[in-house]
Design an enzyme around this catalytic site. Structure first.
Site, PDB file in Angstrom:
ATOM      1  N   LYS A 125       0.835  -1.199   0.000  1.00  0.00           N
ATOM      2  CA  LYS A 125       0.000   0.000   0.000  1.00  0.00           C
ATOM      3  C   LYS A 125       0.878   1.261   0.000  1.00  0.00           C
ATOM      4  O   LYS A 125       0.628   2.202  -0.749  1.00  0.00           O
ATOM      5  CB  LYS A 125      -0.911   0.014   1.237  1.00  0.00           C
ATOM      6  CG  LYS A 125      -1.831  -1.199   1.373  1.00  0.00           C
ATOM      7  CD  LYS A 125      -2.887  -1.252   0.309  1.00  0.00           C
ATOM      8  CE  LYS A 125      -3.954  -2.304   0.629  1.00  0.00           C
ATOM      9  NZ  LYS A 125      -3.457  -3.688   0.685  1.00  0.00           N
ATOM     10  N   LYS A 160      -8.851   1.741   3.590  1.00  0.00           N
ATOM     11  CA  LYS A 160      -8.376   0.364   3.566  1.00  0.00           C
ATOM     12  C   LYS A 160      -7.288   0.171   4.616  1.00  0.00           C
ATOM     13  O   LYS A 160      -6.539   1.109   4.938  1.00  0.00           O
ATOM     14  CB  LYS A 160      -7.845  -0.016   2.182  1.00  0.00           C
ATOM     15  CG  LYS A 160      -6.666   0.814   1.711  1.00  0.00           C
ATOM     16  CD  LYS A 160      -6.172   0.395   0.320  1.00  0.00           C
ATOM     17  CE  LYS A 160      -7.016   0.941  -0.786  1.00  0.00           C
ATOM     18  NZ  LYS A 160      -6.399   0.699  -2.129  1.00  0.00           N
ATOM     19  N   ARG A 210      -4.734  -4.940 -13.361  1.00  0.00           N
ATOM     20  CA  ARG A 210      -3.454  -5.471 -12.895  1.00  0.00           C
ATOM     21  C   ARG A 210      -2.469  -5.397 -14.051  1.00  0.00           C
ATOM     22  O   ARG A 210      -2.631  -6.047 -15.085  1.00  0.00           O
ATOM     23  CB  ARG A 210      -3.618  -6.907 -12.414  1.00  0.00           C
ATOM     24  CG  ARG A 210      -2.305  -7.672 -12.187  1.00  0.00           C
ATOM     25  CD  ARG A 210      -1.319  -6.995 -11.235  1.00  0.00           C
ATOM     26  NE  ARG A 210      -1.893  -6.691  -9.943  1.00  0.00           N
ATOM     27  CZ  ARG A 210      -1.954  -7.560  -8.928  1.00  0.00           C
ATOM     28  NH1 ARG A 210      -1.511  -8.801  -9.097  1.00  0.00           N
ATOM     29  NH2 ARG A 210      -2.457  -7.188  -7.766  1.00  0.00           N
ATOM     30  N   ARG A 225     -10.032  -6.157 -13.514  1.00  0.00           N
ATOM     31  CA  ARG A 225     -10.890  -6.878 -12.571  1.00  0.00           C
ATOM     32  C   ARG A 225     -12.085  -5.986 -12.272  1.00  0.00           C
ATOM     33  O   ARG A 225     -11.970  -4.984 -11.582  1.00  0.00           O
ATOM     34  CB  ARG A 225     -10.085  -7.240 -11.323  1.00  0.00           C
ATOM     35  CG  ARG A 225      -8.924  -8.186 -11.667  1.00  0.00           C
ATOM     36  CD  ARG A 225      -7.810  -8.159 -10.670  1.00  0.00           C
ATOM     37  NE  ARG A 225      -7.200  -6.844 -10.548  1.00  0.00           N
ATOM     38  CZ  ARG A 225      -6.287  -6.541  -9.630  1.00  0.00           C
ATOM     39  NH1 ARG A 225      -5.886  -7.459  -8.768  1.00  0.00           N
ATOM     40  NH2 ARG A 225      -5.782  -5.334  -9.572  1.00  0.00           N
ATOM     41  N   ARG A 233     -15.452  -3.314  -5.031  1.00  0.00           N
ATOM     42  CA  ARG A 233     -14.130  -3.938  -5.173  1.00  0.00           C
ATOM     43  C   ARG A 233     -14.083  -4.794  -6.438  1.00  0.00           C
ATOM     44  O   ARG A 233     -14.985  -5.584  -6.697  1.00  0.00           O
ATOM     45  CB  ARG A 233     -13.825  -4.806  -3.952  1.00  0.00           C
ATOM     46  CG  ARG A 233     -13.790  -4.046  -2.648  1.00  0.00           C
ATOM     47  CD  ARG A 233     -13.717  -4.984  -1.458  1.00  0.00           C
ATOM     48  NE  ARG A 233     -14.892  -5.852  -1.383  1.00  0.00           N
ATOM     49  CZ  ARG A 233     -15.027  -6.853  -0.520  1.00  0.00           C
ATOM     50  NH1 ARG A 233     -14.061  -7.118   0.333  1.00  0.00           N
ATOM     51  NH2 ARG A 233     -16.122  -7.583  -0.512  1.00  0.00           N
ATOM     52  N   ASP A 273      -1.606  -1.989  -9.543  1.00  0.00           N
ATOM     53  CA  ASP A 273      -3.056  -1.886  -9.630  1.00  0.00           C
ATOM     54  C   ASP A 273      -3.380  -0.475 -10.081  1.00  0.00           C
ATOM     55  O   ASP A 273      -2.991   0.501  -9.418  1.00  0.00           O
ATOM     56  CB  ASP A 273      -3.713  -2.182  -8.283  1.00  0.00           C
ATOM     57  CG  ASP A 273      -3.597  -3.650  -7.894  1.00  0.00           C
ATOM     58  OD1 ASP A 273      -3.266  -4.469  -8.773  1.00  0.00           O
ATOM     59  OD2 ASP A 273      -3.834  -3.965  -6.722  1.00  0.00           O
ATOM     60  N   GLU A 281      -2.018   0.635  -5.939  1.00  0.00           N
ATOM     61  CA  GLU A 281      -1.146  -0.231  -5.149  1.00  0.00           C
ATOM     62  C   GLU A 281       0.008  -0.708  -6.023  1.00  0.00           C
ATOM     63  O   GLU A 281      -0.111  -0.783  -7.248  1.00  0.00           O
ATOM     64  CB  GLU A 281      -1.902  -1.455  -4.594  1.00  0.00           C
ATOM     65  CG  GLU A 281      -2.935  -1.136  -3.543  1.00  0.00           C
ATOM     66  CD  GLU A 281      -3.537  -2.390  -2.917  1.00  0.00           C
ATOM     67  OE1 GLU A 281      -2.952  -3.483  -3.049  1.00  0.00           O
ATOM     68  OE2 GLU A 281      -4.608  -2.267  -2.298  1.00  0.00           O
ATOM     69  N   ASN A 283       2.202  -4.091  -5.979  1.00  0.00           N
ATOM     70  CA  ASN A 283       2.293  -5.422  -5.375  1.00  0.00           C
ATOM     71  C   ASN A 283       3.634  -6.063  -5.701  1.00  0.00           C
ATOM     72  O   ASN A 283       4.000  -6.184  -6.874  1.00  0.00           O
ATOM     73  CB  ASN A 283       1.159  -6.309  -5.904  1.00  0.00           C
ATOM     74  CG  ASN A 283      -0.209  -5.757  -5.543  1.00  0.00           C
ATOM     75  OD1 ASN A 283      -0.731  -6.036  -4.483  1.00  0.00           O
ATOM     76  ND2 ASN A 283      -0.780  -4.954  -6.441  1.00  0.00           N
TER      77      ASN A 283
END
Length: 317
Positions: A125, A160, A210, A225, A233, A273, A281, A283
């Site tokens: 994050k 979050k 992604r 997504r 979400r 993301d 984000e 990852n």
């Protein structure tokens, strides 16, 4: 090469979509020998090397019992050609300690991907905060008053936890501020825990994309997504629908810029993301979506990754 995968238990893999399995399958097809262990199987005795109780694994090609494993034996991490840290979040204390053991293994000669130091230095994050030009307005705090002021400024926000994954613990609050106090208390535990707040990005209706970066270069397809029904979400774990799409020029430029900064830090595989054109984000622990992209587009992400892994493992130190 001998490859050691540090991952969750093999019996928990969903091989029709698991990215670590896709990596293993591609590596095995090239003749590499596979080893597996879990983080709790790693130890370090004074005067010795970092060692794992590891199993040599053979893939069977079957859907159910998809692997065969030899009895576990001690394996010094410096003895294998590459160690792949693929343990899923949460990034808790035990994960943190594992990165220290892996960093010691690096001092002994192991090649670890992603770099354990960079795993520690780039919480998924918080890592976005290094790139404010690519990020929606974002606040990291444990102070309820700051969250309320941020909400007053931006009207519609997402809150979050810093240690969540798969969409866990994500809340949307509208301009009316309904339940904002209760949500803050839940996430910050009355001031004891830090949370992230971001301005809501309405382009989420088109998907949370992604974007994969391998060896500093973006993969030419993304997995959007898309939230379903009334859900905000898009995470697949939260019921989002994954739709593969070509990487657009704006996202390519963003991914290239971020990849050029992060890849030299030992981050062989990164998953951005992106909602709209904003990164939400970064990852680095165990980025996914290899199989969904390949199944829908034919682009073999695992092949690209193992090409990069072979090059990185063989590169001069």
């Amino acid at each position: 090469m001998n490859l050691l995968f540090i991952a969750d238990p093999l019996e928990h893999f969903k091989i029709y979509k698991d990215t670590t399995f896709a990596m293993m399958r591609e590596a095995a097809a090239r003749g590499h020998r596979l080893w597996t262990c879990e983080p709790q199987h790693i130890s370090w005795r004074s005067g010795g090397r970092v060692t794992a109780q590891a199993q040599a694994v053979t893939l069977t090609g079957e859907a159910e019992r998809w692997w065969q494993a030899e009895p576990a034996r001690p394996l010094a991490l410096a003895e294998v050609d590459a160690v792949l840290m693929r343990k899923d979040p949460p990034f808790d204390s035990e994960y943190f300690y594992a990165t220290h053991l892996l960093e010691q293994a690096e001092r002994e000669g192991a090649r670890v991907f992603n770099s354990p130091r960079s795993l520690r230095d780039h919480p998924e994050k918080l890592a976005v905060m290094e790139f404010p030009e690519h990020v929606t307005p974002t606040l990291v705090t444990r102070d309820a008053g700051e969250v309320r002021r941020f909400h007053a400024e931006h009207g519609e926000i997402i809150l979050k936890p810093l240690d969540g994954m798969g969409g866990m613990g994500i809340f949307r609050v509208g301009p009316d501020g309904l339940n904002l106090g209760s949500i803050i208390e839940t996430l910050n535990r009355h001031g004891a825990s830090t949370l992230m707040v971001q301005r809501f990005i309405p382009e989420i209706v088109a998907g949370d994309k992604r974007v994969l970066i391998i060896g500093g270069e973006p993969v030419p397809f993304v997995l959007a997504r898309i939230p379903q029904g009334s859900e905000v979400r898009g995470n697949l774990a939260a019921g989002g629908k994954g739709v593969a799409q070509p990487l657009d020029p704006v996202d390519r430029a963003t991914a290239t810029a971020i990849g050029r900064v992060l890849a030299p830090r030992g981050l062989l595989l990164i998953g951005l993301d992106i909602i709209g054109d904003r990164v939400t984000e970064i990852n680095v622990t165990s980025p996914t979506c290899f199989q969904e992209i390949q199944q829908q587009t034919g682009f073999d992400v695992a092949r690209t990754f193992v090409d990069a892994l072979e090059g990185a493992a063989a590169a001069p130190r």
